[in-house]
Design a protein around this motif. Structure first.
Motif, PDB file in Angstrom:
ATOM      1  N   VAL A 128      37.407  50.658  27.506  1.00 17.87           N
ATOM      2  CA  VAL A 128      37.943  50.161  28.771  1.00 17.87           C
ATOM      3  C   VAL A 128      38.652  51.301  29.490  1.00 17.87           C
ATOM      4  CG1 VAL A 128      40.081  49.369  27.661  1.00 17.87           C
ATOM      5  CG2 VAL A 128      39.406  48.410  29.864  1.00 17.87           C
ATOM      6  N   LYS A 129      38.510  51.327  30.805  1.00 16.65           N
ATOM      7  CA  LYS A 129      39.146  52.358  31.625  1.00 16.65           C
ATOM      8  C   LYS A 129      39.830  51.689  32.805  1.00 16.65           C
ATOM      9  CE  LYS A 129      38.091  56.440  34.463  1.00 16.65           C
ATOM     10  NZ  LYS A 129      36.993  57.314  34.963  1.00 16.65           N
ATOM     11  N   PHE A 130      41.081  52.112  33.079  1.00 18.69           N
ATOM     12  CA  PHE A 130      41.866  51.554  34.170  1.00 18.69           C
ATOM     13  C   PHE A 130      42.077  52.599  35.267  1.00 18.69           C
ATOM     14  CE2 PHE A 130      43.425  49.495  30.243  1.00 18.69           C
ATOM     15  CZ  PHE A 130      43.046  48.181  30.519  1.00 18.69           C
ATOM     16  N   THR A 131      41.914  52.183  36.527  1.00 19.33           N
ATOM     17  CA  THR A 131      42.184  53.056  37.674  1.00 19.33           C
ATOM     18  C   THR A 131      43.100  52.311  38.642  1.00 19.33           C
ATOM     19  OG1 THR A 131      39.991  54.063  37.464  1.00 19.33           O
ATOM     20  CG2 THR A 131      41.192  54.450  39.516  1.00 19.33           C
ATOM     21  N   PRO A 132      44.393  52.625  38.647  1.00 21.91           N
ATOM     22  CA  PRO A 132      45.326  51.927  39.539  1.00 21.91           C
ATOM     23  C   PRO A 132      45.034  52.219  41.011  1.00 21.91           C
ATOM     24  CG  PRO A 132      46.499  53.066  37.778  1.00 21.91           C
ATOM     25  CD  PRO A 132      45.083  53.566  37.752  1.00 21.91           C
ATOM     26  N   ASN A 133      45.238  51.213  41.849  1.00 25.73           N
ATOM     27  CA  ASN A 133      45.118  51.352  43.302  1.00 25.73           C
ATOM     28  C   ASN A 133      46.385  50.756  43.905  1.00 25.73           C
ATOM     29  OD1 ASN A 133      44.539  51.183  46.049  1.00 25.73           O
ATOM     30  ND2 ASN A 133      42.369  50.792  45.698  1.00 25.73           N
ATOM     31  N   ILE A 134      47.376  51.627  44.166  1.00 26.99           N
ATOM     32  CA  ILE A 134      48.684  51.152  44.597  1.00 26.99           C
ATOM     33  C   ILE A 134      48.625  50.531  45.986  1.00 26.99           C
ATOM     34  CG2 ILE A 134      51.016  51.914  45.227  1.00 26.99           C
ATOM     35  CD1 ILE A 134      50.832  53.923  42.913  1.00 26.99           C
ATOM     36  N   SER A 135      47.912  51.165  46.905  1.00 26.48           N
ATOM     37  CA  SER A 135      47.869  50.656  48.280  1.00 26.48           C
ATOM     38  C   SER A 135      47.239  49.269  48.359  1.00 26.48           C
ATOM     39  CB  SER A 135      47.108  51.630  49.184  1.00 26.48           C
ATOM     40  OG  SER A 135      45.763  51.767  48.756  1.00 26.48           O
ATOM     41  N   ALA A 136      46.268  48.993  47.478  1.00 23.04           N
ATOM     42  CA  ALA A 136      45.615  47.682  47.453  1.00 23.04           C
ATOM     43  C   ALA A 136      46.310  46.708  46.511  1.00 23.04           C
ATOM     44  CB  ALA A 136      44.156  47.831  47.053  1.00 23.04           C
ATOM     45  N   GLN A 137      47.342  47.162  45.795  1.00 18.94           N
ATOM     46  CA  GLN A 137      48.044  46.364  44.797  1.00 18.94           C
ATOM     47  C   GLN A 137      47.044  45.739  43.827  1.00 18.94           C
ATOM     48  OE1 GLN A 137      51.530  44.223  46.204  1.00 18.94           O
ATOM     49  NE2 GLN A 137      51.249  42.650  44.648  1.00 18.94           N
ATOM     50  N   SER A 138      46.227  46.626  43.262  1.00 16.72           N
ATOM     51  CA  SER A 138      45.191  46.160  42.346  1.00 16.72           C
ATOM     52  C   SER A 138      44.897  47.253  41.330  1.00 16.72           C
ATOM     53  CB  SER A 138      43.911  45.797  43.111  1.00 16.72           C
ATOM     54  OG  SER A 138      43.342  46.955  43.713  1.00 16.72           O
ATOM     55  N   VAL A 139      44.105  46.913  40.320  1.00 15.19           N
ATOM     56  CA  VAL A 139      43.673  47.894  39.330  1.00 15.19           C
ATOM     57  C   VAL A 139      42.173  47.779  39.149  1.00 15.19           C
ATOM     58  CG1 VAL A 139      44.168  46.313  37.400  1.00 15.19           C
ATOM     59  CG2 VAL A 139      44.026  48.775  36.975  1.00 15.19           C
ATOM     60  N   GLY A 140      41.483  48.918  39.184  1.00 11.13           N
ATOM     61  CA  GLY A 140      40.065  48.954  38.879  1.00 11.13           C
ATOM     62  C   GLY A 140      39.872  49.034  37.382  1.00 11.13           C
ATOM     63  N   ILE A 141      38.915  48.267  36.861  1.00 12.82           N
ATOM     64  CA  ILE A 141      38.682  48.213  35.414  1.00 12.82           C
ATOM     65  C   ILE A 141      37.194  48.418  35.147  1.00 12.82           C
ATOM     66  CG2 ILE A 141      38.928  46.848  33.311  1.00 12.82           C
ATOM     67  CD1 ILE A 141      41.172  45.319  34.618  1.00 12.82           C
ATOM     68  N   GLU A 142      36.911  49.306  34.211  1.00 13.21           N
ATOM     69  CA  GLU A 142      35.536  49.538  33.771  1.00 13.21           C
ATOM     70  C   GLU A 142      35.459  49.256  32.282  1.00 13.21           C
ATOM     71  OE1 GLU A 142      32.512  53.319  33.230  1.00 13.21           O
ATOM     72  OE2 GLU A 142      33.823  53.275  34.988  1.00 13.21           O
ATOM     73  N   VAL A 143      34.627  48.300  31.917  1.00 15.14           N
ATOM     74  CA  VAL A 143      34.520  47.880  30.520  1.00 15.14           C
ATOM     75  C   VAL A 143      33.093  48.112  30.036  1.00 15.14           C
ATOM     76  CG1 VAL A 143      34.737  45.973  28.895  1.00 15.14           C
ATOM     77  CG2 VAL A 143      36.329  46.150  30.817  1.00 15.14           C
ATOM     78  N   ALA A 144      32.952  48.829  28.924  1.00  9.65           N
ATOM     79  CA  ALA A 144      31.651  48.985  28.270  1.00  9.65           C
ATOM     80  C   ALA A 144      31.570  47.985  27.117  1.00  9.65           C
ATOM     81  CB  ALA A 144      31.470  50.407  27.760  1.00  9.65           C
ATOM     82  N   THR A 145      30.437  47.303  27.003  1.00 11.86           N
ATOM     83  CA  THR A 145      30.283  46.264  25.994  1.00 11.86           C
ATOM     84  C   THR A 145      29.021  46.482  25.165  1.00 11.86           C
ATOM     85  OG1 THR A 145      29.026  44.786  27.458  1.00 11.86           O
ATOM     86  CG2 THR A 145      31.437  44.608  27.515  1.00 11.86           C
ATOM     87  N   VAL A 146      28.967  45.819  24.027  1.00  9.89           N
ATOM     88  CA  VAL A 146      27.789  45.818  23.164  1.00  9.89           C
ATOM     89  C   VAL A 146      27.455  44.364  22.843  1.00  9.89           C
ATOM     90  CG1 VAL A 146      26.863  46.460  20.908  1.00  9.89           C
ATOM     91  CG2 VAL A 146      28.307  48.066  22.165  1.00  9.89           C
ATOM     92  N   GLY A 147      26.177  44.011  22.935  1.00 11.08           N
ATOM     93  CA  GLY A 147      25.767  42.658  22.609  1.00 11.08           C
ATOM     94  C   GLY A 147      25.199  41.929  23.803  1.00 11.08           C
ATOM     95  N   THR A 148      25.063  40.615  23.655  1.00  9.84           N
ATOM     96  CA  THR A 148      24.399  39.810  24.685  1.00  9.84           C
ATOM     97  C   THR A 148      25.342  38.878  25.427  1.00  9.84           C
ATOM     98  OG1 THR A 148      23.866  38.107  23.035  1.00  9.84           O
ATOM     99  CG2 THR A 148      22.233  39.858  23.393  1.00  9.84           C
ATOM    100  N   CYS A 149      26.612  38.869  25.069  1.00  7.90           N
ATOM    101  CA  CYS A 149      27.576  37.979  25.734  1.00  7.90           C
ATOM    102  C   CYS A 149      27.689  38.365  27.206  1.00  7.90           C
ATOM    103  CB  CYS A 149      28.932  38.065  25.064  1.00  7.90           C
ATOM    104  SG  CYS A 149      30.117  36.859  25.678  1.00  7.90           S
ATOM    105  N   SER A 150      27.648  37.388  28.087  1.00  3.01           N
ATOM    106  CA  SER A 150      27.572  37.668  29.527  1.00  3.01           C
ATOM    107  C   SER A 150      28.855  37.370  30.280  1.00  3.01           C
ATOM    108  CB  SER A 150      26.436  36.852  30.156  1.00  3.01           C
ATOM    109  OG  SER A 150      26.664  35.467  29.963  1.00  3.01           O
ATOM    110  N   HIS A 151      29.917  36.953  29.595  1.00  2.00           N
ATOM    111  CA  HIS A 151      31.167  36.610  30.277  1.00  2.00           C
ATOM    112  C   HIS A 151      32.329  37.379  29.661  1.00  2.00           C
ATOM    113  CE1 HIS A 151      29.385  33.376  32.646  1.00  2.00           C
ATOM    114  NE2 HIS A 151      28.781  32.974  31.549  1.00  2.00           N
ATOM    115  N   LEU A 152      33.120  37.986  30.515  1.00  2.84           N
ATOM    116  CA  LEU A 152      34.313  38.718  30.096  1.00  2.84           C
ATOM    117  C   LEU A 152      35.524  38.102  30.786  1.00  2.84           C
ATOM    118  CD1 LEU A 152      35.602  41.327  28.710  1.00  2.84           C
ATOM    119  CD2 LEU A 152      35.320  42.405  30.962  1.00  2.84           C
TER     120      LEU A 152
END
Length: 580
Positions: free
Chosen positions: A190-214
């Motif tokens: 998992v990787k986090f990229t804060p965005n202060i001006s938007a008051q949000s955080v970008g998240i990048e998640v790498a997964t293994v398997g067939t599950c389709s919901h995070l």
């Protein structure tokens, strides 16, 4: 000998990627020297009878290991048994290694299951197909050759004894070993990229398997302040989460958001900080505001454990000692520090420059990249989410190796790869000595012991010119930020075997005066973004710390703090310009 029931370092090693279902393998292991590197031929990976024990995760050179062997060890072997049950075997079984110096080969139940190159980066292996219900055997072969020129080895001495700026070697396992039991569908990273001006955080998640919901939930001090349910297509999910509350991670204020990720049956606990760093001409900004970096050099050595702290409390203690002196961060020098240390930096709002242990590598060889870059990328990938890390420094003082000059294209390429890997932080190409034409911050190492001489080196910074003593000439630094990343090193209590930079002052009062006289020109110069004083504590023969090697204060810390906490002209001048 080490008692069989002795286990130290029981905490989970990586708070940024934590699962609850894990098994700590620290403690007493079987151990053997293998000076001829013949253990594989002699089938040590099948051996059942061992004469010696070692306390993992402490290296065999250390007292805490129970071995305390100080000469060179070209290779060593480890063995232990561990048990797992049938229910645990229903999941995937991963074994994780915080760090093994330098090359490691792993056998489970007599079968080779993987290897790794790099003494400072973490790695893991899927051993599901190699283990069975009941008792299992693991054998590890570690090879360490710090004199080869083919491995980054930091401050490990290349002679028998510690001398100069080189200290005790660290061979083999020096961080926690643990096992995790993971579902078939799992989160890989998992990787986090804060965005202060938007008051949000970008998240990048790498997964293994067939599950389709995070499922993603974000909390601040126990309060839910953001959540998303993501439909995954493929093995990567990239998304943004808006935050109901904005709390900035700042110097001295480690305001952390907790994260709970759930992919099917897999649950990950992590955290991040809302912090951004940026450069604007000669300015270094955090969250859009200038900060003055009052840093101290920290080399991550401990008297009894060498690279490895005996307890988690020892990790946080060094940060607390630094803060007590008035420093707001550290340059983590010639060692990639363990994630648990970085967690405490995050928690306490303690800023750090992260560095690879680049010394020992033959920079003149084209093969240097092969031995350096993969490990450096592993280190950055592991540590990229730590808000405390405000910059990367892959290389330090790339001196000629046995008379052969470093290859400048190596420096440029490492810098370029670092910048491409992480666009959110500045990078110093080489700390000290010679920079390439590509660097984000111009840093200099200046051990001039005379305060007047020292101050003259920076008196032309209003014209963007400084005198760099490492290359003995004036440099036009253009619009680059200027960072005095090593200076001071004033000796105290050197004795017959110790040393520091310059002559030892005749009294503690004169030490404090010299400490002040060297620091004030940096604080008073609006063209300097920060300093890094050498150093926090003594290490073996190097007696220039503010504390002894056992972390006893040498001076009145209130006096040290008063000097460090003086206002910095850099911050004041930029705030004044901003108001205008």
């Amino acid at each position: 000998m080490v008692a069989n029931n002795l286990m130290m370092r029981q905490e989970f090693p990586d708070p940024q990627f934590e699962r609850k279902n894990w098994m700590n393998l620290n403690g007493s292991w079987d151990f053997s020297f293998d000076f001829g590197k013949s253990g594989e031929t002699r089938r040590f990976f099948e051996r059942k009878s061992w004469k010696q024990k070692i306390n993992v995760p402490f290296c065999p050179e250390s007292e805490l290991s129970g071995v305390h062997y100080l000469d060179f060890m070209s290779s060593v072997w480890y063995h232990r048994c561990f048990s797992i049950n049938a229910d645990q075997l229903k999941e995937k079984v991963f074994i994780h290694f915080g760090a093994i110096n330098y090359r490691a080969q792993i056998w489970v139940n007599g079968e080779k299951c993987g290897d790794h190159l790099g003494g400072y980066s973490s790695f893991s292996l899927d051993i599901t197909t190699f283990v069975k219900a009941g008792e299992n055997d693991i054998h590890i072969w570690a090879i360490n050759e710090p004199r080869s020129g083919r491995q980054p080895c930091g401050k490990q001495s290349r002679t028998y004894a510690s001398e100069g700026t080189a200290y005790s070697r660290v061979t083999g396992i020096w961080q926690t070993v643990w096992i995790e039991f993971v579902p078939e569908d799992y989160v890989k990273s998992v990787k986090f990229t804060p965005n202060i001006s938007a008051q949000s955080v970008g998240i990048e998640v790498a997964t293994v398997g067939t599950c389709s919901h995070l499922d993603c939930e974000i909390f601040y001090q126990g309060r839910l302040c953001g959540e998303r349910v993501i439909d995954i297509s493929g093995t990567t999910a990239v998304f943004e989460v808006s935050l109901d509350e904005l709390h900035l991670w700042e110097v001295g204020h480690g305001r952390l958001y907790d994260v709970h990720l759930k992919l099917g049956q897999d649950e990950i606990y992590s955290y991040f900080g809302m912090r951004e760093v940026s450069l604007s001409g000669e300015r270094f900004l955090m969250n859009g505001r200038p900060i003055f970096q009052r840093l101290v050099l920290d080399q991550g050595y401990y008297p009894e454990g060498l690279y490895t702290a005996a307890t988690e409390q020892e990790l946080s203690r060094d940060i607390e000692l630094s803060l007590a002196c008035g420093f707001n961060g550290a340059r983590l020098h010639q060692k990639a520090f363990e994630p648990r240390f970085l967690y405490h930096c995050d928690r306490l709002g303690y800023i750090v420059w992260a560095e690879q242990a680049s010394w020992g590598l033959d920079y003149s060889s084209p093969a240097a990249l092969e031995h350096f870059l993969p490990e450096w990328l592993e280190i950055m990938n592991r540590d990229i989410n730590h808000p405390a890390i405000i910059g990367w420094c892959p290389l330090n003082e790339t001196s000629p190796y046995r008379g052969r000059s470093p290859r400048p294209e190596l420096t440029r390429f490492v810098y370029q790869i670092t910048k491409q890997f992480d666009v959110t932080r500045p990078c110093i190409d080489v700390s000290g000595f010679v920079h390439t034409e590509r660097t984000d911050v111009y840093d200099t190492h200046d051990y001039a012991a005379d305060p007047q001489t020292f101050a003259k080196h920076y008196q032309k910074l209003d014209q963007r010119v400084l005198y760099d003593p490492q290359i003995a000439r004036e440099i036009n630094v253009c619009d680059l930020p200027v960072f005095v990343s090593e200076y001071g090193g004033i000796p105290w209590n050197v004795g017959s075997q110790g040393w520091g930079y310059g002559n030892q002052p005749e009294s503690k009062e004169l030490f404090i005066k010299l400490f002040r006289d060297l620091m004030v020109p940096l604080l008073n110069n609006p063209g300097i973004i920060g300093f890094c004083y050498t150093q926090l504590y003594d290490i073996e023969q190097e007696k220039n710390g503010l504390f002894t090697f056992s972390r006893q204060p040498k001076f009145d810390l209130q006096l040290i703090r008063q000097v460090c906490n003086q206002h910095a002209a850099y911050e004041e001048s930029l705030e004044a310009n901003k108001d205008e």
